[in-house]
Motif scaffolding. Structure first.
Motif, mmCIF file in Angstrom:
data_model
loop_
_atom_site.group_PDB
_atom_site.id
_atom_site.type_symbol
_atom_site.label_atom_id
_atom_site.label_comp_id
_atom_site.label_asym_id
_atom_site.label_seq_id
_atom_site.Cartn_x
_atom_site.Cartn_y
_atom_site.Cartn_z
ATOM 1 N N GLU A 48 48.516 16.445 -10.488
ATOM 2 C CA GLU A 48 49.045 15.173 -9.988
ATOM 3 C C GLU A 48 49.468 14.271 -11.147
ATOM 4 O O GLU A 48 50.520 13.626 -11.094
ATOM 5 N N ASP A 49 48.662 14.228 -12.218
ATOM 6 C CA ASP A 49 48.974 13.365 -13.357
ATOM 7 C C ASP A 49 50.258 13.785 -14.052
ATOM 8 O O ASP A 49 51.063 12.931 -14.459
ATOM 9 N N HIS A 50 50.463 15.109 -14.216
ATOM 10 C CA HIS A 50 51.629 15.574 -14.968
ATOM 11 C C HIS A 50 52.881 15.708 -14.116
ATOM 12 O O HIS A 50 53.993 15.486 -14.600
ATOM 13 N N LEU A 51 52.717 16.076 -12.855
ATOM 14 C CA LEU A 51 53.876 16.258 -11.985
ATOM 15 C C LEU A 51 54.289 14.966 -11.298
ATOM 16 O O LEU A 51 55.440 14.817 -10.889
ATOM 17 N N GLY A 52 53.353 14.026 -11.166
ATOM 18 C CA GLY A 52 53.639 12.773 -10.486
ATOM 19 C C GLY A 52 54.860 12.039 -11.001
ATOM 20 O O GLY A 52 55.645 11.511 -10.195
ATOM 21 N N PRO A 53 55.083 11.970 -12.327
ATOM 22 C CA PRO A 53 56.259 11.249 -12.818
ATOM 23 C C PRO A 53 57.596 11.891 -12.451
ATOM 24 O O PRO A 53 58.639 11.238 -12.546
ATOM 25 N N VAL A 54 57.590 13.170 -12.036
ATOM 26 C CA VAL A 54 58.868 13.850 -11.790
ATOM 27 C C VAL A 54 59.041 14.309 -10.351
ATOM 28 O O VAL A 54 60.146 14.716 -9.967
ATOM 29 N N ALA A 55 57.984 14.289 -9.528
ATOM 30 C CA ALA A 55 58.106 14.830 -8.167
ATOM 31 C C ALA A 55 56.986 14.328 -7.280
ATOM 32 O O ALA A 55 55.917 13.942 -7.758
ATOM 33 N N ASP A 56 57.226 14.357 -5.974
ATOM 34 C CA ASP A 56 56.126 14.204 -5.028
ATOM 35 C C ASP A 56 55.217 15.428 -5.167
ATOM 36 O O ASP A 56 55.700 16.560 -5.274
ATOM 37 N N VAL A 57 53.906 15.205 -5.178
ATOM 38 C CA VAL A 57 52.943 16.303 -5.290
ATOM 39 C C VAL A 57 52.269 16.481 -3.935
ATOM 40 O O VAL A 57 51.786 15.515 -3.335
ATOM 41 N N VAL A 58 52.243 17.715 -3.468
ATOM 42 C CA VAL A 58 51.696 18.033 -2.151
ATOM 43 C C VAL A 58 50.577 19.053 -2.311
ATOM 44 O O VAL A 58 50.746 20.071 -2.994
ATOM 45 N N THR A 59 49.422 18.778 -1.720
ATOM 46 C CA THR A 59 48.313 19.729 -1.670
ATOM 47 C C THR A 59 47.884 19.872 -0.216
ATOM 48 O O THR A 59 48.241 19.036 0.629
ATOM 49 N N ALA A 60 47.114 20.903 0.087
ATOM 50 C CA ALA A 60 46.826 21.165 1.501
ATOM 51 C C ALA A 60 45.480 21.828 1.704
ATOM 52 O O ALA A 60 44.990 22.561 0.846
ATOM 53 N N ASP A 61 44.877 21.542 2.849
ATOM 54 C CA ASP A 61 43.793 22.348 3.407
ATOM 55 C C ASP A 61 44.439 23.228 4.468
ATOM 56 O O ASP A 61 44.567 22.840 5.637
ATOM 57 N N LEU A 62 44.885 24.395 4.051
ATOM 58 C CA LEU A 62 45.542 25.310 4.971
ATOM 59 C C LEU A 62 44.499 25.973 5.879
ATOM 60 O O LEU A 62 43.301 25.931 5.596
ATOM 61 N N PRO A 63 44.921 26.595 6.978
ATOM 62 C CA PRO A 63 43.959 27.302 7.831
ATOM 63 C C PRO A 63 43.085 28.240 7.008
ATOM 64 O O PRO A 63 43.584 29.002 6.178
ATOM 65 N N GLY A 64 41.771 28.136 7.210
ATOM 66 C CA GLY A 64 40.833 28.935 6.444
ATOM 67 C C GLY A 64 40.351 28.299 5.164
ATOM 68 O O GLY A 64 39.523 28.876 4.455
ATOM 69 N N MET A 65 40.849 27.086 4.836
ATOM 70 C CA MET A 65 40.479 26.421 3.591
ATOM 71 C C MET A 65 40.002 25.003 3.877
ATOM 72 O O MET A 65 40.465 24.358 4.822
ATOM 73 N N GLY A 66 39.099 24.516 3.049
ATOM 74 C CA GLY A 66 38.685 23.125 3.120
ATOM 75 C C GLY A 66 38.253 22.707 4.510
ATOM 76 O O GLY A 66 37.433 23.349 5.173
#
Length: 299
Positions: A48-66
């Motif tokens: 998030e820190d490095h990609l934030g200045p150049v793009a929206d950052v997306v993370t997920a709890d996909l089915p089976g995770m989190g």
């Protein structure tokens, strides 16, 4: 300042969610970050820190995770990829950049094969392109311990199976990484009812790494001491993708994203903005220079 939103979605009757850090200004498509089978949406602050200045950052709890619903028994890649395509639709963008590490690399590669038109660039790290019988036996033994309620032994065995513990190979922050990985796996074992099933899926529901991908700029990277799948095997996998680039990151094993997190994030930011990789600080002059998959000196 980024704006955080969390959206709940469903696919095939399974509920899951994703998190978007929206930037007021960006220079490349949103980056979706996918990690290991036990990693959730809040485990990527360095990206998030490095990609934030150049793009929206997306993370997920996909089915089976989190916090998402567990996956039903049987093959799961079609369901997980459908969930990711649903995220792309919900983002309201035609294409995304996709970063996949370890288990997430198999998912990301499967998505790129299924809907290549939705993927702008593909970065794959710690690709588990080959799992030995000894590894299968170790991780199955770990799952058996968990099913018997022995989460301490489970966490130890899984951690040892994912790390290079050979003192003759230098791994940055090895002891710190070991403690962090074991603590994270132990937490997942105690708070996720799907931990044993997730490990079993990683062994039995193997992604197809046989190739068949064209037309997507692709980067494959490996820690030089990866003992889950050797850099040589990951290089061979990269060679199945026309025009792909492969590199090794020195002084790291399979957990390169933990042992050299800032360097991996910097590398991803360069790749997703079409920047130069050869000058990335993570690359030692001899051990980790950028190369084509056909170059035997790249490992």
């Amino acid at each position: 300042m980024s704006e955080e939103t969390i959206r709940a979605l469903s696919v095939g009757g399974l509920s899951y969610s994703y998190r978007r850090l929206r930037q007021p200004r960006w220079t490349t498509e949103p980056v979706l970050v996918l990690g290991g089978a036990l990693q959730g949406m809040f485990g990527w602050p360095q990206m998030e820190d490095h990609l934030g200045p150049v793009a929206d950052v997306v993370t997920a709890d996909l089915p089976g995770m989190g916090s998402a619903d567990p996956l039903p028994p049987g093959p799961s890649i079609d369901v997980v990829c459908a969930a990711i395509e649903r995220i792309i639709d919900d983002l309201g963008v035609p294409r995304i950049n996709l970063f996949g590490f370890s288990y997430g690399a198999g998912v990301a590669f499967g998505c790129a094969r299924r809907f290549p038109g939705r993927i702008a660039r593909l970065a794959l790290g710690g690709v588990p392109a080959h799992i030995s019988e000894a590894q299968r036996e170790l991780w199955q033994r770990a799952a058996d311990h968990l099913l018997r309620g022995d989460d301490e032994t489970f966490a130890t065995l899984v951690t040892e199976g994912l790390m290079c513990l050979d003192a003759g190979r230098h791994v940055t922050h090895r002891k710190l990484a070991y403690r962090y990985v074991r603590r994270s796996i132990l937490h997942a074992a105690r708070h996720s009812g799907d931990a044993a099933a997730a490990l079993s899926r990683g062994l039995q529901d193997r992604p197809d790494f046989s190739g068949g991908l064209t037309g997507i700029p692709t980067l494959v990277f490996s820690g030089e001491h990866d003992t889950v799948t050797s850099p040589a095997r990951q290089r061979a996998f990269a060679a199945t993708i026309p025009g792909s680039r492969f590199l090794t990151i020195p002084d790291a094993d399979h957990w390169v994203v933990l042992e050299r997190p800032q360097d991996v994030a910097d590398l991803a930011a360069r790749f997703f903005t079409d920047g130069p990789l050869s000058s990335a600080p993570c690359l030692a002059p001899a051990a980790g220079r950028e190369s084509s998959p056909a170059d035997p000196a790249c490992v």
